[in-house]
Enzyme design. Structure first.
Site, PDB file in Angstrom:
ATOM      1  N   TYR A 153      -0.245  -1.984 -16.808  1.00 28.60           N
ATOM      2  CA  TYR A 153      -0.591  -0.492 -16.344  1.00 28.60           C
ATOM      3  C   TYR A 153      -2.098  -0.507 -16.030  1.00 28.60           C
ATOM      4  O   TYR A 153      -2.622  -0.182 -15.108  1.00 28.60           O
ATOM      5  CB  TYR A 153       0.028   0.183 -17.391  1.00 28.60           C
ATOM      6  CG  TYR A 153      -0.401   1.617 -16.932  1.00 28.60           C
ATOM      7  CD1 TYR A 153       0.425   2.313 -15.984  1.00 28.60           C
ATOM      8  CD2 TYR A 153      -1.359   2.405 -17.528  1.00 28.60           C
ATOM      9  CE1 TYR A 153       0.126   3.800 -15.603  1.00 28.60           C
ATOM     10  CE2 TYR A 153      -1.580   3.812 -16.999  1.00 28.60           C
ATOM     11  CZ  TYR A 153      -0.751   4.472 -16.107  1.00 28.60           C
ATOM     12  OH  TYR A 153      -1.072   5.687 -15.841  1.00 28.60           O
ATOM     13  N   SER A 182      -5.718   7.035 -13.361  1.00 31.21           N
ATOM     14  CA  SER A 182      -5.705   7.397 -14.855  1.00 31.21           C
ATOM     15  C   SER A 182      -6.996   7.129 -15.504  1.00 31.21           C
ATOM     16  O   SER A 182      -7.620   6.369 -14.884  1.00 31.21           O
ATOM     17  CB  SER A 182      -4.630   6.376 -15.401  1.00 31.21           C
ATOM     18  OG  SER A 182      -4.619   6.550 -16.860  1.00 31.21           O
TER      19      SER A 182
END
Length: 265
Positions: A166, A153
């Site tokens: 995350y 990401s």
């Protein structure tokens, strides 16, 4: 058909980016294993799209290219190992591993529960670690090279308030990739990250239905649009092919320029 004769396992491929990757790899000639945790209808949809694209899709536990998928929770190491083992048992080999499965939990840092922290880390980092380990053990045993592609990401680099676990998991994935590039290089195994930005997938349905938030996000993206699963899948297909044989330990950002233009609202 850059991947003809290759076998690829894509985790978390019942929808979204994972589904797009599976379809693209099949279009490139690979046989693919579709994995899901709790969305069997999506896995069947992925299979139908693979077949419509002209690819061949063989599932673990299925003697023919129809009707079966592989259910496995990537947060459970035993299920992770079984997923890889069943894929190898059916095909006789694996050549490509795409670690795509991932989850996120929204909460201010001071309210994050241990259960939510563990859920994120178990799927996003622990599952990736042991899926990769099991895959590498197979390649060592069969004395073959292989390709590992992690779906990371932009948040392996970019802070994302209220998603600290995350971000930590994706930062860990970045270092895992760099370390394994060194450790696995002599074995002919490459490993790279693909780091999407804002991609139009089911996980972003709420955002897509909020014109104000969507507009603010698009303002941060120089290319002026959300990405599509195929934008990510095309980079994965490249990294899985022989065209990328001299690339390892790198992250490829697929974000429309978001990383270098982002401002928290």
């Amino acid at each position: 058909m850059r991947l003809e004769g290759k076998v690829a396992l894509v985790t978390g491929s019942s929808q979204g980016i994972g589904q797009g990757i599976v379809v693209r790899l099949a279009q490139e000639g690979a046989d693919v294993v579709i994995n899901y945790r709790s969305h069997p209808e999506g896995a069947e949809e992925t299979l139908a799209k693979v077949q419509a694209a002209g690819g061949r899709c063989y599932m673990a536990g299925c003697a023919k290219s129809q009707g079966y998928t592989v259910k496995a929770d990537l947060g459970d190491v035993n299920q992770v190992r079984q997923l890889v083992a069943e894929s190898i048992e059916h095909f006789g080999k694996l050549d490509i591993l795409v670690n795509n499965a991932g989850i996120e939990k929204h909460a201010p840092f001071w309210e994050v529960t241990e259960a939510d922290y563990d859920a994120v880390m178990n799927v996003n980092l622990k599952g990736v670690f042991f899926a990769t380990q099991t895959f590498v053990q197979h390649l060592i045993t069969t004395k073959r090279p292989g390709k590992i592609i992690n779906i990371s990401s932009v948040h392996e680099e970019l802070p994302f308030p209220n998603f600290t676990a995350y971000c930590a998991s994706k930062g860990g994935m970045k270092m895992l990739t760099r370390n394994l590039a060194v450790e696995l290089g002599s074995l002919g195994i490459t490993i790279n990250n693909v780091a999407p930005g804002a991609i139009e997938t089911p996980i972003n349905t709420k955002l897509l239905n909020d014109p104000q938030k969507l507009g603010a996000l698009l303002h941060n993206i120089p290319l002026g649009r959300l990405g599509q699963p195929q934008d990510v899948a095309s980079v994965v297909a490249f990294l899985a092919s022989s065209d990328a044989d001299y690339i390892t330990g790198s992250t490829f950002f697929v974000d429309g320029g978001l990383l270098w233009n982002y401002q928290e609202q």
